[in-house]
Design a protein around this motif. Structure first.
Motif: not given
Length: 130
Positions: A21-27, A55-65
């Motif tokens: 569960f990794s929250v992304a920022d502008a970097s 996206l990280a190789s372990t990412t299988h889903q993204i949540m977007i707002y």
């Protein structure tokens, strides 16, 4: 004899598990912005304003707002948005998208989430990798 009815149907179909569960920022993911800053979708005035997030190789889903509507696509390269064919993610609600890991042609490929605003407004976009 094998026990074929080991799980009830709702237990057998529960195949998802969040390992991250990794929250992304502008970097994040090569976006090139400042750490801790919000992500801004590019203006639709030019396809060249498309943002490309690795996206990280372990990412299988993204949540977007997104604060407003955005065009999006997934690719294994920096693929600019084509407003004539790319899908639109409606703004103002939290949406969960499965990452199409099948588009990788090699295990070393990186899947990119490419996105751009549907208007000249550079909407804030919040992304969580799961």
């Amino acid at each position: 004899m094998a026990q074929l009815g080991k799980f009830r149907s709702h237990e057998a179909l529960n195949t998802t598990a969040a390992g991250n569960f990794s929250v992304a920022d502008a970097s994040s993911g090569g976006l090139g912005g400042s750490s801790g800053a919000s992500i801004q979708a590019g203006s639709s005035a030019s396809a060249g304003n498309t943002k490309h997030m690795d996206l990280a190789s372990t990412t299988h889903q993204i949540m977007i707002y997104a604060a407003g509507d955005i065009y999006f696509n997934f690719a294994t390269s920096d693929l600019d948005i084509d407003a004539d064919i790319d899908l639109v993610l409606p703004g103002g609600s939290l949406t969960s998208l499965a990452v199409p890991v099948g588009i990788k042609s090699a295990s070393s490929d990186t899947i990119r989430f490419n996105f751009n605003s549907t208007s000249s407004t550079a909407h804030v976009v919040r992304i969580v990798e799961v």
